[in-house]
Design a protein around this motif. Structure first.
Motif, PDB file in Angstrom:
ATOM      1  N   ILE A  83      23.624  -7.089  26.422  1.00 61.94           N
ATOM      2  CA  ILE A  83      24.927  -6.504  26.085  1.00 61.94           C
ATOM      3  C   ILE A  83      25.138  -6.513  24.577  1.00 61.94           C
ATOM      4  CG2 ILE A  83      27.424  -6.880  26.239  1.00 61.94           C
ATOM      5  CD1 ILE A  83      26.914  -7.836  29.156  1.00 61.94           C
ATOM      6  N   PHE A  84      24.831  -7.638  23.936  1.00 61.47           N
ATOM      7  CA  PHE A  84      25.001  -7.722  22.486  1.00 61.47           C
ATOM      8  C   PHE A  84      24.098  -6.744  21.757  1.00 61.47           C
ATOM      9  CE2 PHE A  84      26.920 -12.045  23.102  1.00 61.47           C
ATOM     10  CZ  PHE A  84      28.137 -11.740  22.522  1.00 61.47           C
ATOM     11  N   SER A  85      22.867  -6.563  22.209  1.00 62.86           N
ATOM     12  CA  SER A  85      21.974  -5.617  21.538  1.00 62.86           C
ATOM     13  C   SER A  85      22.458  -4.183  21.742  1.00 62.86           C
ATOM     14  CB  SER A  85      20.538  -5.782  22.025  1.00 62.86           C
ATOM     15  OG  SER A  85      20.403  -5.390  23.365  1.00 62.86           O
ATOM     16  N   ASP A  86      23.005  -3.877  22.932  1.00 64.37           N
ATOM     17  CA  ASP A  86      23.560  -2.539  23.175  1.00 64.37           C
ATOM     18  C   ASP A  86      24.767  -2.278  22.276  1.00 64.37           C
ATOM     19  OD1 ASP A  86      21.646  -2.151  25.105  1.00 64.37           O
ATOM     20  OD2 ASP A  86      23.003  -2.437  26.814  1.00 64.37           O
ATOM     21  N   ILE A  87      25.623  -3.265  22.127  1.00 63.45           N
ATOM     22  CA  ILE A  87      26.809  -3.119  21.271  1.00 63.45           C
ATOM     23  C   ILE A  87      26.389  -2.929  19.826  1.00 63.45           C
ATOM     24  CG2 ILE A  87      28.797  -4.375  20.325  1.00 63.45           C
ATOM     25  CD1 ILE A  87      29.207  -5.547  23.143  1.00 63.45           C
ATOM     26  N   GLN A  88      25.387  -3.680  19.375  1.00 62.39           N
ATOM     27  CA  GLN A  88      24.920  -3.554  17.999  1.00 62.39           C
ATOM     28  C   GLN A  88      24.334  -2.169  17.757  1.00 62.39           C
ATOM     29  OE1 GLN A  88      25.485  -5.811  15.558  1.00 62.39           O
ATOM     30  NE2 GLN A  88      24.767  -4.190  14.230  1.00 62.39           N
ATOM     31  N   ALA A  89      23.578  -1.649  18.707  1.00 60.90           N
ATOM     32  CA  ALA A  89      23.007  -0.306  18.579  1.00 60.90           C
ATOM     33  C   ALA A  89      24.118   0.738  18.499  1.00 60.90           C
ATOM     34  CB  ALA A  89      22.072  -0.007  19.745  1.00 60.90           C
ATOM     35  N   LEU A  90      25.158   0.572  19.303  1.00 64.32           N
ATOM     36  CA  LEU A  90      26.288   1.494  19.275  1.00 64.32           C
ATOM     37  C   LEU A  90      27.015   1.426  17.936  1.00 64.32           C
ATOM     38  CD1 LEU A  90      27.918   3.511  20.949  1.00 64.32           C
ATOM     39  CD2 LEU A  90      29.288   1.605  21.779  1.00 64.32           C
ATOM     40  N   LYS A  91      27.193   0.228  17.414  1.00 58.77           N
ATOM     41  CA  LYS A  91      27.830   0.065  16.100  1.00 58.77           C
ATOM     42  C   LYS A  91      27.002   0.752  15.013  1.00 58.77           C
ATOM     43  CE  LYS A  91      30.276  -4.333  16.630  1.00 58.77           C
ATOM     44  NZ  LYS A  91      30.305  -5.744  16.192  1.00 58.77           N
ATOM     45  N   ASP A  92      25.691   0.582  15.064  1.00 54.92           N
ATOM     46  CA  ASP A  92      24.814   1.202  14.067  1.00 54.92           C
ATOM     47  C   ASP A  92      24.915   2.721  14.122  1.00 54.92           C
ATOM     48  OD1 ASP A  92      24.008  -1.330  13.315  1.00 54.92           O
ATOM     49  OD2 ASP A  92      22.101  -1.252  14.409  1.00 54.92           O
ATOM     50  N   THR A  93      24.903   3.274  15.337  1.00 55.75           N
ATOM     51  CA  THR A  93      25.010   4.731  15.500  1.00 55.75           C
ATOM     52  C   THR A  93      26.357   5.234  15.000  1.00 55.75           C
ATOM     53  OG1 THR A  93      23.548   4.631  17.422  1.00 55.75           O
ATOM     54  CG2 THR A  93      24.895   6.617  17.176  1.00 55.75           C
ATOM     55  N   ALA A  94      27.434   4.550  15.351  1.00 54.34           N
ATOM     56  CA  ALA A  94      28.767   4.947  14.905  1.00 54.34           C
ATOM     57  C   ALA A  94      28.865   4.883  13.386  1.00 54.34           C
ATOM     58  CB  ALA A  94      29.829   4.062  15.552  1.00 54.34           C
ATOM     59  N   SER A  95      28.265   3.873  12.800  1.00 51.43           N
ATOM     60  CA  SER A  95      28.281   3.720  11.348  1.00 51.43           C
ATOM     61  C   SER A  95      27.557   4.882  10.666  1.00 51.43           C
ATOM     62  CB  SER A  95      27.630   2.395  10.953  1.00 51.43           C
ATOM     63  OG  SER A  95      27.573   2.262   9.565  1.00 51.43           O
ATOM     64  N   LYS A  96      26.418   5.293  11.220  1.00 51.85           N
ATOM     65  CA  LYS A  96      25.676   6.431  10.650  1.00 51.85           C
ATOM     66  C   LYS A  96      26.517   7.703  10.700  1.00 51.85           C
ATOM     67  CE  LYS A  96      21.038   4.856  11.829  1.00 51.85           C
ATOM     68  NZ  LYS A  96      19.862   5.087  12.683  1.00 51.85           N
ATOM     69  N   TRP A  97      27.126   7.974  11.866  1.00 55.12           N
ATOM     70  CA  TRP A  97      27.922   9.197  12.003  1.00 55.12           C
ATOM     71  C   TRP A  97      29.163   9.155  11.116  1.00 55.12           C
ATOM     72  CZ3 TRP A  97      26.186  13.595  13.457  1.00 55.12           C
ATOM     73  CH2 TRP A  97      25.109  13.661  14.321  1.00 55.12           C
ATOM     74  N   TRP A  98      29.751   7.988  10.936  1.00 55.18           N
ATOM     75  CA  TRP A  98      30.913   7.851  10.069  1.00 55.18           C
ATOM     76  C   TRP A  98      30.523   8.172   8.627  1.00 55.18           C
ATOM     77  CZ3 TRP A  98      35.859   8.099   9.987  1.00 55.18           C
ATOM     78  CH2 TRP A  98      36.582   7.599   8.920  1.00 55.18           C
ATOM     79  N   LYS A  99      29.381   7.691   8.179  1.00 52.45           N
ATOM     80  CA  LYS A  99      28.910   7.975   6.820  1.00 52.45           C
ATOM     81  C   LYS A  99      28.650   9.468   6.640  1.00 52.45           C
ATOM     82  CE  LYS A  99      26.813   3.494   5.869  1.00 52.45           C
ATOM     83  NZ  LYS A  99      25.548   2.756   5.687  1.00 52.45           N
ATOM     84  N   ILE A 100      28.025  10.093   7.633  1.00 54.59           N
ATOM     85  CA  ILE A 100      27.750  11.535   7.563  1.00 54.59           C
ATOM     86  C   ILE A 100      29.058  12.312   7.457  1.00 54.59           C
ATOM     87  CG2 ILE A 100      26.907  13.515   8.900  1.00 54.59           C
ATOM     88  CD1 ILE A 100      24.665  11.635   9.949  1.00 54.59           C
ATOM     89  N   ALA A 101      30.042  11.949   8.264  1.00 54.65           N
ATOM     90  CA  ALA A 101      31.339  12.636   8.230  1.00 54.65           C
ATOM     91  C   ALA A 101      32.020  12.446   6.873  1.00 54.65           C
ATOM     92  CB  ALA A 101      32.239  12.121   9.354  1.00 54.65           C
ATOM     93  N   CYS A 102      31.946  11.265   6.315  1.00 52.13           N
ATOM     94  CA  CYS A 102      32.563  11.007   5.009  1.00 52.13           C
ATOM     95  C   CYS A 102      31.889  11.826   3.916  1.00 52.13           C
ATOM     96  CB  CYS A 102      32.506   9.519   4.677  1.00 52.13           C
ATOM     97  SG  CYS A 102      33.653   8.520   5.638  1.00 52.13           S
ATOM     98  N   TYR A 103      30.549  11.854   3.912  1.00 51.94           N
ATOM     99  CA  TYR A 103      29.838  12.655   2.915  1.00 51.94           C
ATOM    100  C   TYR A 103      30.163  14.144   3.061  1.00 51.94           C
ATOM    101  CZ  TYR A 103      27.059   8.619   1.493  1.00 51.94           C
ATOM    102  OH  TYR A 103      26.656   7.405   1.019  1.00 51.94           O
ATOM    103  N   ALA A 104      30.239  14.635   4.291  1.00 48.70           N
ATOM    104  CA  ALA A 104      30.577  16.042   4.517  1.00 48.70           C
ATOM    105  C   ALA A 104      31.980  16.348   3.999  1.00 48.70           C
ATOM    106  CB  ALA A 104      30.469  16.376   5.997  1.00 48.70           C
TER     107      ALA A 104
END
Length: 132
Positions: A83-104
């Motif tokens: 569960i913790f590894s799944d949550i961490q993977a989700l956080k990492d993915t959300a962080s990447k998309w958030w950065k992309i949206a901010c740069y755009a």
């Protein structure tokens, strides 16, 4: 006598600290503490190492252990880790998309600001206002 009680008794009988026993078994002091508190159990390899270290058979060492309890604890630990590894993977993915949206958004704002500045400097340019 339960495993955790036997381990504590054998360790103290040998005059070892949790840290010293942990070094012998290549685990942390906290792991030894959890074993002695009955919060977790060693894996098979560590059980063999313990039986060799204390000069007793595996049967003598682990007698009175509830095998189903060990299985349940190991399964629960695996589920929690998963569960913790799944949550961490989700956080990492959300962080990447958030950065992309901010740069755009920053790029879009920069283009709009550049257009505004050009329009202020050259108010007569028709091609800036042309729509197709």
């Amino acid at each position: 006598m339960k495993f955790n009680e036997k381990l504590l008794t054998m360790r103290k009988k040998q005059g070892l600290s949790q840290e010293e026993l942990g070094m012998e078994l290549q685990v942390s002091r906290q792991t030894i503490s959890k074993w002695e508190a009955g919060q977790s159990y060693p894996d098979f390899q560590r059980l063999v190492m313990l039986s060799d270290y204390f000069g007793m058979s595996l049967d003598e060492l682990v007698k009175d252990i509830d095998v189903q309890d060990v299985r349940d604890r190991n399964l629960t630990d695996e589920k929690v880790a998963s569960i913790f590894s799944d949550i961490q993977a989700l956080k990492d993915t959300a962080s990447k998309w958030w950065k992309i949206a901010c740069y755009a958004a920053l790029i879009l704002l920069a283009v709009m600001a550049a257009g505004f500045i050009v329009k202020q400097i050259f108010p007569d340019i028709e091609w800036l206002l042309r729509t197709y």
